[in-house]
Design a protein around this motif. Structure first.
Motif, PDB file in Angstrom:
ATOM      1  N   LEU A 134       0.842  -1.201   0.000  1.00  0.00           N
ATOM      2  CA  LEU A 134       0.000   0.000   0.000  1.00  0.00           C
ATOM      3  C   LEU A 134       0.876   1.249   0.000  1.00  0.00           C
ATOM      4  O   LEU A 134       0.621   2.203  -0.749  1.00  0.00           O
ATOM      5  CB  LEU A 134      -0.949   0.010   1.201  1.00  0.00           C
ATOM      6  N   LEU A 138       0.979   4.192  -2.884  1.00  0.00           N
ATOM      7  CA  LEU A 138       0.715   5.610  -2.615  1.00  0.00           C
ATOM      8  C   LEU A 138       1.915   6.470  -2.992  1.00  0.00           C
ATOM      9  O   LEU A 138       1.762   7.624  -3.377  1.00  0.00           O
ATOM     10  CB  LEU A 138       0.339   5.790  -1.139  1.00  0.00           C
ATOM     11  N   GLN A 141       2.090   5.823  -7.250  1.00  0.00           N
ATOM     12  CA  GLN A 141       0.870   6.199  -7.979  1.00  0.00           C
ATOM     13  C   GLN A 141       0.655   5.430  -9.290  1.00  0.00           C
ATOM     14  O   GLN A 141       0.396   6.031 -10.338  1.00  0.00           O
ATOM     15  CB  GLN A 141       0.921   7.712  -8.278  1.00  0.00           C
ATOM     16  N   LYS A 160      -7.410  -8.503  -3.063  1.00  0.00           N
ATOM     17  CA  LYS A 160      -8.493  -8.290  -2.093  1.00  0.00           C
ATOM     18  C   LYS A 160      -8.342  -6.917  -1.427  1.00  0.00           C
ATOM     19  O   LYS A 160      -9.321  -6.176  -1.278  1.00  0.00           O
ATOM     20  CB  LYS A 160      -8.448  -9.415  -1.054  1.00  0.00           C
ATOM     21  N   MET A 161      -7.108  -6.563  -1.064  1.00  0.00           N
ATOM     22  CA  MET A 161      -6.877  -5.239  -0.475  1.00  0.00           C
ATOM     23  C   MET A 161      -7.264  -4.137  -1.455  1.00  0.00           C
ATOM     24  O   MET A 161      -7.910  -3.153  -1.086  1.00  0.00           O
ATOM     25  CB  MET A 161      -5.408  -5.080  -0.073  1.00  0.00           C
ATOM     26  N   ASP A 164     -11.074  -3.957  -1.644  1.00  0.00           N
ATOM     27  CA  ASP A 164     -11.696  -3.454  -0.411  1.00  0.00           C
ATOM     28  C   ASP A 164     -11.408  -1.972  -0.190  1.00  0.00           C
ATOM     29  O   ASP A 164     -12.282  -1.226   0.245  1.00  0.00           O
ATOM     30  CB  ASP A 164     -11.199  -4.262   0.800  1.00  0.00           C
ATOM     31  N   LEU A 165     -10.182  -1.548  -0.461  1.00  0.00           N
ATOM     32  CA  LEU A 165      -9.817  -0.147  -0.186  1.00  0.00           C
ATOM     33  C   LEU A 165     -10.116   0.787  -1.352  1.00  0.00           C
ATOM     34  O   LEU A 165      -9.838   1.985  -1.264  1.00  0.00           O
ATOM     35  CB  LEU A 165      -8.330  -0.046   0.187  1.00  0.00           C
ATOM     36  N   ASN A 166     -10.670   0.245  -2.450  1.00  0.00           N
ATOM     37  CA  ASN A 166     -11.008   1.085  -3.612  1.00  0.00           C
ATOM     38  C   ASN A 166      -9.784   1.755  -4.212  1.00  0.00           C
ATOM     39  O   ASN A 166      -9.833   2.920  -4.632  1.00  0.00           O
ATOM     40  CB  ASN A 166     -12.041   2.154  -3.227  1.00  0.00           C
ATOM     41  N   LEU A 167      -8.659   1.035  -4.244  1.00  0.00           N
ATOM     42  CA  LEU A 167      -7.465   1.605  -4.871  1.00  0.00           C
ATOM     43  C   LEU A 167      -7.675   1.674  -6.384  1.00  0.00           C
ATOM     44  O   LEU A 167      -8.057   0.679  -7.000  1.00  0.00           O
ATOM     45  CB  LEU A 167      -6.243   0.750  -4.538  1.00  0.00           C
ATOM     46  N   PRO A 168      -7.416   2.835  -6.981  1.00  0.00           N
ATOM     47  CA  PRO A 168      -7.718   3.009  -8.403  1.00  0.00           C
ATOM     48  C   PRO A 168      -6.594   2.469  -9.290  1.00  0.00           C
ATOM     49  O   PRO A 168      -5.920   3.223  -9.989  1.00  0.00           O
ATOM     50  CB  PRO A 168      -7.874   4.527  -8.552  1.00  0.00           C
TER      51      PRO A 168
ATOM     52  N   GLN B  11     -15.110   8.099  -7.849  1.00  0.00           N
ATOM     53  CA  GLN B  11     -13.668   7.978  -8.083  1.00  0.00           C
ATOM     54  C   GLN B  11     -13.296   8.391  -9.515  1.00  0.00           C
ATOM     55  O   GLN B  11     -12.316   9.110  -9.714  1.00  0.00           O
ATOM     56  CB  GLN B  11     -13.215   6.542  -7.816  1.00  0.00           C
ATOM     57  N   MET B  15     -10.758  11.399 -10.374  1.00  0.00           N
ATOM     58  CA  MET B  15      -9.563  11.209 -11.209  1.00  0.00           C
ATOM     59  C   MET B  15      -9.605  12.163 -12.405  1.00  0.00           C
ATOM     60  O   MET B  15      -8.579  12.722 -12.807  1.00  0.00           O
ATOM     61  CB  MET B  15      -9.483   9.763 -11.713  1.00  0.00           C
ATOM     62  N   TYR B 103     -16.207  -8.080   2.855  1.00  0.00           N
ATOM     63  CA  TYR B 103     -15.212  -7.025   3.100  1.00  0.00           C
ATOM     64  C   TYR B 103     -14.301  -7.441   4.246  1.00  0.00           C
ATOM     65  O   TYR B 103     -14.786  -7.877   5.291  1.00  0.00           O
ATOM     66  CB  TYR B 103     -15.911  -5.697   3.447  1.00  0.00           C
ATOM     67  N   THR B 105     -10.663  -5.815   4.807  1.00  0.00           N
ATOM     68  CA  THR B 105      -9.392  -5.084   4.888  1.00  0.00           C
ATOM     69  C   THR B 105      -9.506  -3.924   5.878  1.00  0.00           C
ATOM     70  O   THR B 105     -10.442  -3.121   5.791  1.00  0.00           O
ATOM     71  CB  THR B 105      -8.980  -4.568   3.500  1.00  0.00           C
ATOM     72  N   LYS B 135     -10.412   4.783   2.823  1.00  0.00           N
ATOM     73  CA  LYS B 135     -11.259   4.504   1.664  1.00  0.00           C
ATOM     74  C   LYS B 135     -11.769   5.810   1.043  1.00  0.00           C
ATOM     75  O   LYS B 135     -11.720   5.998  -0.179  1.00  0.00           O
ATOM     76  CB  LYS B 135     -12.438   3.604   2.056  1.00  0.00           C
ATOM     77  N   LEU B 138      -9.070   7.491  -0.920  1.00  0.00           N
ATOM     78  CA  LEU B 138      -8.759   6.831  -2.190  1.00  0.00           C
ATOM     79  C   LEU B 138      -9.889   7.018  -3.200  1.00  0.00           C
ATOM     80  O   LEU B 138      -9.659   7.078  -4.407  1.00  0.00           O
ATOM     81  CB  LEU B 138      -8.474   5.346  -1.945  1.00  0.00           C
ATOM     82  N   ILE B 139     -11.106   7.158  -2.716  1.00  0.00           N
ATOM     83  CA  ILE B 139     -12.250   7.351  -3.625  1.00  0.00           C
ATOM     84  C   ILE B 139     -12.310   8.789  -4.127  1.00  0.00           C
ATOM     85  O   ILE B 139     -12.587   9.030  -5.293  1.00  0.00           O
ATOM     86  CB  ILE B 139     -13.572   6.977  -2.908  1.00  0.00           C
ATOM     87  N   LEU B 165       1.599   6.162   5.987  1.00  0.00           N
ATOM     88  CA  LEU B 165       1.286   5.532   4.686  1.00  0.00           C
ATOM     89  C   LEU B 165       1.710   6.385   3.491  1.00  0.00           C
ATOM     90  O   LEU B 165       1.500   5.979   2.353  1.00  0.00           O
ATOM     91  CB  LEU B 165      -0.214   5.223   4.588  1.00  0.00           C
ATOM     92  N   ASN B 166       2.297   7.570   3.761  1.00  0.00           N
ATOM     93  CA  ASN B 166       2.755   8.437   2.660  1.00  0.00           C
ATOM     94  C   ASN B 166       1.610   8.892   1.770  1.00  0.00           C
ATOM     95  O   ASN B 166       1.749   8.964   0.544  1.00  0.00           O
ATOM     96  CB  ASN B 166       3.807   7.714   1.809  1.00  0.00           C
ATOM     97  N   PRO B 168      -0.500  11.361  -0.170  1.00  0.00           N
ATOM     98  CA  PRO B 168      -0.106  12.679  -0.699  1.00  0.00           C
ATOM     99  C   PRO B 168      -1.196  13.724  -0.498  1.00  0.00           C
ATOM    100  O   PRO B 168      -1.779  14.221  -1.460  1.00  0.00           O
ATOM    101  CB  PRO B 168       0.133  12.378  -2.183  1.00  0.00           C
TER     102      PRO B 168
END
Lengths: 289, 289
Positions: A134, A138, A141, A160-161, A164-168, B11, B15, B103, B105, B135, B138-139, B165-166, B168
């Motif tokens: 993660l 971040l 990017q 899964k992470m 769940d975390l909605n990472l784009p 999201q 973006m 879910y 995480t 979340k 990130l969204i 977690l850095n 930004p």
């Protein structure tokens, strides 16, 4: 190719590149690169404007009795190989840069895939993996991140992470790269003595024997697992950590093999722990087989 | 102003806006807006091209015996207030959208600030806060995120997560907004009967008494805490959850008050749990005082 060791410098650069409309492909590694890593970089090169490879031996994913201190490192060699594979930026931070004193934030995928296989053998391992990954996401990017299928469980946990975390971003899994004799490439293969190197072949051979059973029509995961175990236990110099024949997406047990199936094993060869797997799509067995 | 309930839609929009070079300011709320929330939106409006307000009563940060089910909700009223404060987009997902079945995480800041005060009274609360907030970050992809100083501990925990977690982005903390008589605004004030509403004033009064002691030269945190406790315990209808006089950045105890100091308390007024705090910069006491 540029080498970056500072988080802020890497992140500022990544934000700037994204602002210019470039897509970033990330190849996370622990260095000591082999053809498996390089195949990820080549794929990333094809699919992204910018390729970043991270090179960081993550202390957080090693147990106290594991090989963090002795894990092989050769950053100069890695950088040459990365450049040859078309990497634009190698991000190689220090441990202190990633986990300064007082660091205390952790990301955990609970239950499910994290408690099986390597999660059972290596408590805390996936907590370390998801946390560092993660952070790397971040910092760099990426739009796409490339992982090897050799760490099949790792890819499942990370997917899964990400969901769940909605990472784009998109997780891309690439096939295992093997030596000519079948041994899966791993930085840890360098630990093996010549005799251990020969013994280690039992791992791909046993998995292939399991696959062959399925190809011959076996759909009972217990029998496939027993066959893999039989080959491993009859091989010299091998101590089994685990053998699993499970759903390839969830790592759950299947009563009857069907759909995506993963044959996975971890063994000790001497003091060296090796993992390997075969994933296949199993079609329902008709009366013919 | 647009209302968005779908994660992917929010999201993709964020973006796209970032790709156009716009900065996004996020105001995370659990809705039932009051002037405290709106002051965050007004500040975000001044500092960003786009203002997103999230409106989500996060089940994950409520304990099993807490008020998740009865927490006040009025999305129509909230949307009108948000629009009036200059919000461009309200993001109001369902619980199912944020935490679909399976879910698993979670993001956790361990030790330190999370184990004290509300962390001790509400086990799991900050795990729920950091998970939902990550979340939301990130969204909605903010450059700046606005939190109220009333939840001082929450802001400290989130800052720690952001650093570790850095992420930004910048965390901006805005002053507590109070009723004319001194009670800090809270959506939970609606739970209070007229009598409880009068009794609740003991909370800001007690904290103000603590501040007055410091202003008179007291530098012993134990004595300041005792004064706050004394006022609360001599007030009708108040049950003390905690009173702390601690470092305003770390929530650690100080042997002698100096630098950023937080006077914080949580009390029950009837069944309603209220929190409040005063933060101040304490200069070393010279012989004069």
């Amino acid at each position: 190719m540029d080498l970056i060791t500072n988080i802020k410098q890497m992140q500022d650069l990544a934000m700037k590149l994204k602002g210019e409309g470039k897509t970033i492909g990330l190849v996370p590694t622990m260095g000591y690169l082999h053809e498996g890593h390089l195949s990820l970089a080549v794929r990333a090169r094809q699919e992204n404007g910018i390729v970043v490879m991270s090179n960081f031996v993550n202390p957080l994913q090693f147990g106290p009795q594991e090989d963090f201190a002795t894990y092989p490192r050769d950053l100069d060699r890695d950088n040459k190989l990365a450049e040859g594979a078309g990497v634009d930026y190698v991000f190689a931070p220090s441990g202190e840069e990633m986990y300064p004193e007082g660091y205390s934030t952790y990301v955990e995928v609970k239950g499910g895939a994290t408690e099986k296989m390597c999660g059972r053998s290596r408590p805390g391992h996936f907590l370390g993996v998801t946390t560092v990954v993660l952070k790397l996401f971040l910092i760099t990017q990426p739009s796409r991140v490339y992982f090897g299928q050799k760490d099949a469980q790792q890819a499942i946990v990370i997917r899964k992470m990400v969901t769940d975390l909605n990472l784009p971003l998109e997780i891309v899994t690439c096939p295992i790269v093997r030596e000519r004799d079948g041994l899966a490439l791993s930085s840890r293969n360098t630990y093996l003595s010549p005799e251990e190197r020969r013994n280690a072949l039992a791992l791909p051979h046993a998995l292939a024997a399991g696959r062959q059973l399925i190809q011959q029509g076996e759909r009972n995961p217990v029998r496939v697992r027993e066959e893999i175990l039989r080959v491993l236990e009859s091989s010299p110099g091998i101590r089994v950590d685990y053998v699993e024949v499970v759903d390839g997406r969830t790592l759950e047990e299947q009563p009857v093999l069907q759909g995506p199936v993963l044959l996975a094993a971890a063994v000790f060869v001497g003091k060296t722990r090796l993992i390997d797997n075969i994933d296949l799509e199993v079609v329902p067995c008709t009366a013919v087989c």
